[in-house]
Design an enzyme around this catalytic site. Sequence first.
Site, short mmCIF file in Angstrom:
data_model
loop_
_atom_site.label_atom_id
_atom_site.label_comp_id
_atom_site.label_asym_id
_atom_site.label_seq_id
_atom_site.Cartn_x
_atom_site.Cartn_y
_atom_site.Cartn_z
N SER A 67 0.89 -1.21 -0.12
CA SER A 67 -0.04 0.00 -0.08
C SER A 67 0.79 1.18 0.04
O SER A 67 1.99 1.14 0.58
CB SER A 67 -0.88 0.14 1.30
OG SER A 67 -1.53 1.18 1.49
N TYR A 95 -1.26 -0.37 10.58
CA TYR A 95 -1.41 -0.77 9.05
C TYR A 95 -0.12 -0.47 8.24
O TYR A 95 0.28 -1.33 7.55
CB TYR A 95 -2.71 -0.09 8.23
CG TYR A 95 -3.02 -0.22 7.07
CD1 TYR A 95 -3.52 -1.82 6.57
CD2 TYR A 95 -2.93 0.57 5.90
CE1 TYR A 95 -3.43 -1.98 5.29
CE2 TYR A 95 -3.12 0.16 4.72
CZ TYR A 95 -3.66 -1.09 4.44
OH TYR A 95 -3.84 -1.60 3.02
#
Length: 298
Positions: A139, A165
């Site tokens: 990501s 994350y």
Amino acid sequence: MTDQFNAKTTADEVLKGIDLAGRRYIVTGGASGIGLATAEALTRAGADVTVATRRPAGDQKALDLSDLDSVRAFVDGWDGPVHGIVANGGVMAIPERQTAKNGWELQLATNFLGHFALITGLHDNLRAARGARVVVVSSGIQVKGPFDFDDPQFERHPYDPWEAYRNSKVAGSLLAVGIARRWAGDGIVANTADPGYVATNIQRHLDEDTLRGFGMVDADGKPADVLPEFFSTAEEAAATTVLLAAHPLPAEVNGRYYIYCQEAEHVPGGPDATSGVAGWSLDPAAADRLWALAESAL
């Protein structure tokens, strides 16, 4: 060789004219979103694709990435070569700190450690394919900060869902680097795919204000009729994944980070960075250190 591809290229367009008959792939999290688009495109190109998910349909193999016993069972049940593993499954921004059965923070356990256990457990099967590919889906958040080796499980400082994350996605890119460094001699290539912005069920933990900030819901909290232009469809996001998983690529494309079917720009990174891949996501020393941490957990 990839000049003809861009942010609007679909997975089917990348694989046009490529015959994957006889090749076996594993796609984690392949039941929906980008994983489903990836699995379907590979299948249409002739590949035999195993969708590895917690709740499989039909005779597909179950796999809970957060549970190392489940990963071991999957590995033990696999027979024969595997030509590609797409490490796509994951969770995002869990609001409160949760842990896996082994005590690891749940996002790091799911997005990174489960994939590490799966891929290393199938090392011999990848080697037997004589030209296997590993693709780790990361990501763009990796550009915001490096992996936290001092407190990766948020045991000493307050848990933050986005920091956790980010930690897991930097770890994913470093996993690809670690594989590229160790297994190139086995004919195994590993790279990272950044899907960009895509609306899938991975955003299920986000609150309404966050979704509104992304342009995914309107003022009333209802799904937006039209997403912002910078969003990709699942089929467009899967294009980068299948490019790295199955398209002919130069031998030097190993341990690299790609987005929109092109190698990402290398940038310094930091809290205000918005694009590119940061040096800490491709750092060989950090990759080696993380590999050792993962091995100790197994």
